[in-house]
Design an enzyme around this catalytic site. Structure first.
Site, mmCIF file in Angstrom:
data_model
loop_
_atom_site.group_PDB
_atom_site.id
_atom_site.type_symbol
_atom_site.label_atom_id
_atom_site.label_comp_id
_atom_site.label_asym_id
_atom_site.label_seq_id
_atom_site.Cartn_x
_atom_site.Cartn_y
_atom_site.Cartn_z
ATOM 1 N N LYS A 19 49.730 36.083 32.930
ATOM 2 C CA LYS A 19 50.086 36.424 34.359
ATOM 3 C C LYS A 19 51.189 35.259 34.787
ATOM 4 O O LYS A 19 51.053 34.186 34.173
ATOM 5 C CB LYS A 19 48.859 36.440 35.299
ATOM 6 C CG LYS A 19 49.061 36.785 36.684
ATOM 7 C CD LYS A 19 47.872 36.836 37.564
ATOM 8 C CE LYS A 19 48.056 36.971 38.906
ATOM 9 N NZ LYS A 19 46.846 36.977 39.715
ATOM 10 N N SER A 56 46.231 41.030 42.405
ATOM 11 C CA SER A 56 47.425 40.735 42.087
ATOM 12 C C SER A 56 47.671 40.846 40.812
ATOM 13 O O SER A 56 48.973 40.827 40.280
ATOM 14 C CB SER A 56 47.907 39.271 42.996
ATOM 15 O OG SER A 56 46.846 38.186 42.293
ATOM 16 N N SER A 106 41.463 39.622 42.163
ATOM 17 C CA SER A 106 42.805 39.992 41.535
ATOM 18 C C SER A 106 42.770 40.193 39.915
ATOM 19 O O SER A 106 43.749 40.880 39.361
ATOM 20 C CB SER A 106 43.703 38.675 41.858
ATOM 21 O OG SER A 106 44.282 38.968 43.005
HETATM 22 N N1 GLN Z 1 43.980 40.374 47.399
HETATM 23 C C1 GLN Z 1 43.354 39.201 47.849
HETATM 24 C C2 GLN Z 1 44.385 38.437 48.516
HETATM 25 O O1 GLN Z 1 45.533 39.045 48.927
HETATM 26 C C3 GLN Z 1 42.934 38.586 46.392
HETATM 27 C C4 GLN Z 1 44.214 38.222 45.729
HETATM 28 C C5 GLN Z 1 43.612 37.225 44.492
HETATM 29 O O2 GLN Z 1 42.245 37.343 44.051
HETATM 30 N N2 GLN Z 1 44.435 36.478 44.001
HETATM 31 O O3 GLN Z 1 44.202 37.364 48.724
#
Ligand code: GLN
Length: 480
Positions: free
Chosen positions: A74, A149, A173
């Site tokens: 990532k 994400s 994410s």
């Molecule tokens: N979707 C969640 C957020 O927007 C979690 C994102 C994540 O785990 N980085 O914060």
């Protein structure tokens, strides 16, 4: 044989038997990337000049050998000499001078690093749409999001553009995109894997973990990346077992808790049915299933959206145009900060900075941030009590399957609700995995989430493996 379709465990056994060479696997994956990347857009940066690390580890400890298996990483994990941007314009041109702890470990284990995967900007999002490079597409249906994400990592593994991948998980994410792309995603216990070199979103919640085709591949990759690190004081020195040894053994007498609060309005009927079928299958394998209640679950999303943006607003203060990344010149330093930050951050990042700054401001700190921390402690306490009675918990990973690109981007609240089932594990620091457990009528994958107590990854592996070995879902491939 399409090597890019095989699991790492299978490829390693073929390598050990001398039937294939690592270079053949790498070529197969690179060819697959050439074939489908235009349509999937899983990567932010492809690194065509990769060299594998040395196979010798310092100190003579046993060396885990990935034998040249291609791994995608990532874009918020620092890679020496390879751009690392968190899919944000503000980090344009940033090339880290050092490797994250997990990258060091991958190199020592002879991983072949393919490049950096696309993500929501700074990991803010659930759809991969907030990336400055544009969205990643779900390999099962290119008009849909891959989840986020870590959507790029999940799409890469699902489409055969990588054999293994790393993601990060602050509120879901890793697990949510794994569910939406039909692959296995593990968020380890907070502190199980070093965060050194992970660009921080919310430091008390962030955790690096694995995205793989199978449960055994997750165990294999965890063996490489887990363990203490003197560069990360929040990383635990807890013993790291050989996770591949915890797969077998069955789940007879395992007590599974099914929390009522995860089967509520908003949960898609087909998702609910798939998860219920999976629970039945586990019960048929000898596990005892008990309905339980975690009444504070309903406060998790609001608690998270106070704590996570608060930490994010403070972590993002370092991007000021002075030391690295984007810089827009202006008269005077204050104006330089202003124009740099306003043009470098996307809309969602700006929203989070504003939310976080607000809840940390004098007067609001006690009313919002502090209160959220108290609720967080209650939620963690509730899990602790539950794990006195059950060995693991099973829930849906996400309330729906992958939605259409563009469908929720204008409605942040709707987007935030995609993580309603994954956020509690982050608040409590628990390990949790998403495993493929079915498909909806429109041929989109569904994920089931398995949670355990802190450092209880072994229980998760055992349960997930028993399920996988008695189901076929992980064998389906998207037709691209
Ligand atoms: N979707 C969640 C957020 O927007 C979690 C994102 C994540 O785990 N980085 O914060």
């Amino acid at each position: 044989m399409k090597l890019y379709e095989l699991s790492a465990a299978r490829l390693i056994s073929l390598l050990e038997a001398g039937e294939i060479k690592a270079s053949e696997i790498q070529e197969s994956v690179q060819k697959r990337i050439d074939e489908v990347e235009d349509r999937v857009h899983a990567y932010a940066t492809l690194d065509r000049n990769t060299e594998t690390g040395s196979s010798k580890s310092a100190g003579g400890e046993s060396v885990l050998d990935l034998k040249g298996i291609p791994v995608a990483v990532k874009d918020n994990i620092c890679t020496k000499g390879v751009p690392t941007t968190c899919s944000s314009r503000i980090l344009e041109g940033f090339i880290p001078p050092y490797d994250a702890a997990v990258i060091n470990r991958l190199k020592k284990a002879n991983a072949f690093l393919l490049g950096k995967t696309n993500m929501d900007e700074f990991a803010f999002g659930s759809s991969c749409e907030t990336s400055c490079y544009g969205p990643t597409h779900n390999p099962w249906d290119l008009s849909r999001i891959p989840g986020g994400s870590s959507g790029g990592s999940a799409a890469a593994v699902a489409s055969g553009e990588a054999i293994l991948a790393l993601g990060s998980d602050t509120g879901g994410s890793i697990r949510q995109p794994a569910a939406m792309c039909g692959v296995v995603g593990l968020k380890p216990t907070y502190g199980r894997v070093s965060r050194y070199g992970l660009i921080a979103f919310a430091s008390s919640l962030d955790q690096i973990g694995t995205i793989t085709k199978t449960v055994e591949d997750s165990a294999l990759l965890m063996n490489v990346i887990a363990g203490g690190d003197e560069n990360d004081s929040t990383c635990s020195n807890e013993d790291v077992p050989d996770f591949t040894k915890s797969l077998e053994g069955g789940i007879k007498d395992l007590i599974i808790g099914v929390p009522d609060e995860y089967f509520v309005e908003g949960l898609d009927k087909e998702v609910e049915e798939a998860v219920n079928e999976a629970i039945k299958l586990l019960s048929g394998l000898g596990a005892k299933v008990e309905r339980i209640s975690l009444p504070h679950t309903k406060y998790a999303v609001s608690t998270y959206y106070l704590i996570a943006p608060a930490e994010a607003s403070s972590n993002l203060a370092r991007f000021d145009g002075v030391q690295y990344g984007l810089r827009r010149d202006a008269e005077g330093i204050t104006d330089m900060y202003k124009v740099t930050r306003s043009s470098g951050f996307g809309e969602e990042a700006i929203r989070r900075i504003i939310l976080g700054t607000y809840s940390l401001s004098s007067g609001y700190y006690e009313d919002y941030y502090l209160k959220a921390q108290k609720v967080r402690a209650v939620i963690a306490g509730e899990f602790k009590e539950a794990f006195k009675k059950v060995d693991c918990l099973i829930t849906p990973t996400s309330p729906t399957t992958a939605f259409k690109i563009g469908e929720r981007i204008e409605d942040p609240l709707k987007m935030y609700l995609s993580d309603v089932f994954t956020i509690p594990a982050n608040l409590a620091g628990l390990p949790a995995m998403s495993v493929p457990c079915g498909f909806c009528g429109n041929n989109l994958p569904v994920g089931m989430q398995i949670l355990a107590k802190p450092f209880g990854e072994k229980t998760i592996f055992k349960t997930a493996y028993a399920y996988q070995e008695n189901s076929q879902w992980h064998k389906r491939k998207p037709s691209l």
